[in-house]
Design a protein around this motif. Structure first.
Motif, PDB file in Angstrom:
ATOM      1  N   ALA A  93      -1.653  -8.762   5.512  1.00 64.40           N
ATOM      2  CA  ALA A  93      -2.143  -7.512   6.093  1.00 64.40           C
ATOM      3  C   ALA A  93      -3.654  -7.546   6.269  1.00 64.40           C
ATOM      4  O   ALA A  93      -4.179  -7.079   7.291  1.00 64.40           O
ATOM      5  CB  ALA A  93      -1.736  -6.335   5.212  1.00 64.40           C
ATOM      6  N   LEU A  94      -4.388  -8.107   5.319  1.00 57.55           N
ATOM      7  CA  LEU A  94      -5.839  -8.216   5.447  1.00 57.55           C
ATOM      8  C   LEU A  94      -6.245  -9.121   6.601  1.00 57.55           C
ATOM      9  O   LEU A  94      -7.158  -8.805   7.367  1.00 57.55           O
ATOM     10  CB  LEU A  94      -6.448  -8.730   4.143  1.00 57.55           C
ATOM     11  CG  LEU A  94      -6.505  -7.731   2.987  1.00 57.55           C
ATOM     12  CD1 LEU A  94      -6.967  -8.427   1.708  1.00 57.55           C
ATOM     13  CD2 LEU A  94      -7.427  -6.588   3.328  1.00 57.55           C
ATOM     14  N   LEU A 134      -7.370  -7.942  14.205  1.00 53.90           N
ATOM     15  CA  LEU A 134      -7.317  -6.785  15.103  1.00 53.90           C
ATOM     16  C   LEU A 134      -8.689  -6.126  15.223  1.00 53.90           C
ATOM     17  O   LEU A 134      -9.104  -5.740  16.323  1.00 53.90           O
ATOM     18  CB  LEU A 134      -6.299  -5.767  14.590  1.00 53.90           C
ATOM     19  CG  LEU A 134      -4.910  -5.913  15.178  1.00 53.90           C
ATOM     20  CD1 LEU A 134      -3.887  -5.186  14.329  1.00 53.90           C
ATOM     21  CD2 LEU A 134      -4.888  -5.385  16.577  1.00 53.90           C
ATOM     22  N   GLY A 135      -9.389  -5.971  14.130  1.00 51.35           N
ATOM     23  CA  GLY A 135     -10.719  -5.378  14.159  1.00 51.35           C
ATOM     24  C   GLY A 135     -11.701  -6.202  14.973  1.00 51.35           C
ATOM     25  O   GLY A 135     -12.500  -5.666  15.741  1.00 51.35           O
ATOM     26  N   GLY A 145      -5.471  -7.296   9.869  1.00 57.65           N
ATOM     27  CA  GLY A 145      -6.445  -6.235  10.090  1.00 57.65           C
ATOM     28  C   GLY A 145      -7.791  -6.773  10.538  1.00 57.65           C
ATOM     29  O   GLY A 145      -8.436  -6.209  11.424  1.00 57.65           O
ATOM     30  N   ALA A 146      -8.218  -7.872   9.936  1.00 56.36           N
ATOM     31  CA  ALA A 146      -9.490  -8.478  10.334  1.00 56.36           C
ATOM     32  C   ALA A 146      -9.419  -8.995  11.771  1.00 56.36           C
ATOM     33  O   ALA A 146     -10.360  -8.817  12.552  1.00 56.36           O
ATOM     34  CB  ALA A 146      -9.845  -9.610   9.380  1.00 56.36           C
TER      35      ALA A 146
END
Length: 72
Positions: free
Chosen positions: A13-14, A20-21, A17-18
């Motif tokens: 998940a991290l 996607l960000g 998320g990174a």
């Protein structure tokens, strides 16, 4: 569930998320720079005047075309 599965899920998940960000921020900056270019014709004229040159309209257009080509 076992502890190692939770750790793997959190790590995945991290990373997601990174990623996607990063791509969202990149897309936003590209859009912002396209709408608000860092140098426009007025700024170019002012820079050339400060260097002691009186730029003609043709020179300004040529410089802007070169700068636009470099950005793409």
């Amino acid at each position: 569930m076992q502890t190692w599965i939770w750790i793997v899920i959190i790590i995945v998940a991290l990373i997601a998320g990174a990623a996607l960000g990063f791509f969202a921020a990149r897309q936003y900056m590209m859009k912002y720079l396209k709408e608000n270019p860092p140098i426009n014709e007025q700024m170019l004229r002012m820079m050339m005047t400060q260097m002691g040159r009186k730029p003609s309209e043709k020179q300004v257009k040529q410089m802007m075309n070169q700068m636009n080509k470099m950005q793409k």
